[in-house]
Write an enzyme that holds these catalytic residues in place. Structure first.
Site, PDB file in Angstrom:
ATOM      1  NE  ARG A  92      -3.354   2.950   1.360  1.00 32.35           N
ATOM      2  CZ  ARG A  92      -4.691   2.931   2.232  1.00 32.35           C
ATOM      3  NH1 ARG A  92      -4.958   2.143   2.867  1.00 32.35           N
ATOM      4  NH2 ARG A  92      -5.350   4.359   2.260  1.00 32.35           N
ATOM      5  NE  ARG A 101      -7.926   3.200  -1.203  1.00 33.79           N
ATOM      6  CZ  ARG A 101      -8.635   4.471   0.167  1.00 33.79           C
ATOM      7  NH1 ARG A 101      -8.495   3.700   0.981  1.00 33.79           N
ATOM      8  NH2 ARG A 101      -8.235   5.503  -0.595  1.00 33.79           N
ATOM      9  CG  ASP A 104      -8.516   1.039   3.010  1.00 39.33           C
ATOM     10  OD1 ASP A 104      -7.313   1.768   4.080  1.00 39.33           O
ATOM     11  OD2 ASP A 104      -9.473   1.264   3.358  1.00 39.33           O
ATOM     12  CG  ASP A 106     -10.915   1.999   7.223  1.00 38.88           C
ATOM     13  OD1 ASP A 106     -10.046   2.224   7.410  1.00 38.88           O
ATOM     14  OD2 ASP A 106     -10.932   2.074   6.164  1.00 38.88           O
TER      15      ASP A 106
END
Length: 167
Positions: A92, A101, A104, A106
């Site tokens: 990344r 990207r 990712d 989260d």
């Protein structure tokens, strides 16, 4: 890495994953495997993959998104650091906010914790605004309550336009 408050009691947390560069599904699969192989983390549920429209910066390829539930003895901060390290391991690079990207990750919620620290806000402050997060999360945690709303109810309210479950 630090541990949960007592270092032994697992906390259930949710992690959202997305990719729109390269072998999207394979990259998400590698990220899930890296999370599951990490000390203090066990993946207990994984959603299907979802094909989703880009959000924010729209001049880019479509995404594959998924979510996992983990049980972890890591602290919320340590879980975030693991996610960032996993992103780095998979190549990344951060160039454009909400831009293309490789991967990712989260942290979406960490038990019932409410955390406001530099670089770490939990539950994720925008979780209820993003169908590409809610659709896969509703598959594995429909009754989880975030910001006072069940995930399944938030998805029904928001709708899933632009989000398509993949086979």
């Amino acid at each position: 890495m630090s541990l949960s408050d007592d270092g032994t009691t697992p906390v259930r947390a949710a992690i959202g994953l997305g990719s729109n560069i390269g072998e999207k599904i394979a990259t998400i699969d590698r990220a899930v495997a890296l999370l599951d192989a990490a000390e203090g983390v066990r993946v207990v549920a994984r959603s299907a993959n979802y094909r989703t429209e880009p959000w924010g910066y729209r001049d880019q390829d479509w995404f594959v998104n998924a979510c996992v539930l983990v049980e972890t003895t890591l602290s919320a901060r340590a879980l975030l650091e693991l996610c960032l390290a996993t992103e780095q391991a998979l190549g990344r690079r951060r160039e454009i906010r909400w831009g293309p990207r490789t991967i990712d990750l989260d942290v979406l919620f960490y038990g019932d914790a409410r955390i406001e620290e530099p670089g770490l806000s939990l539950p994720h402050p925008h979780i209820l605004e993003r169908a590409f997060v809610l659709a896969p999360l509703a598959e594995i945690a429909p009754d989880a309550v975030v910001h006072g709303e069940r995930i399944a109810d938030a998805l029904a309210r928001l709708g899933a336009e632009g989000v398509e479950r993949m086979a």
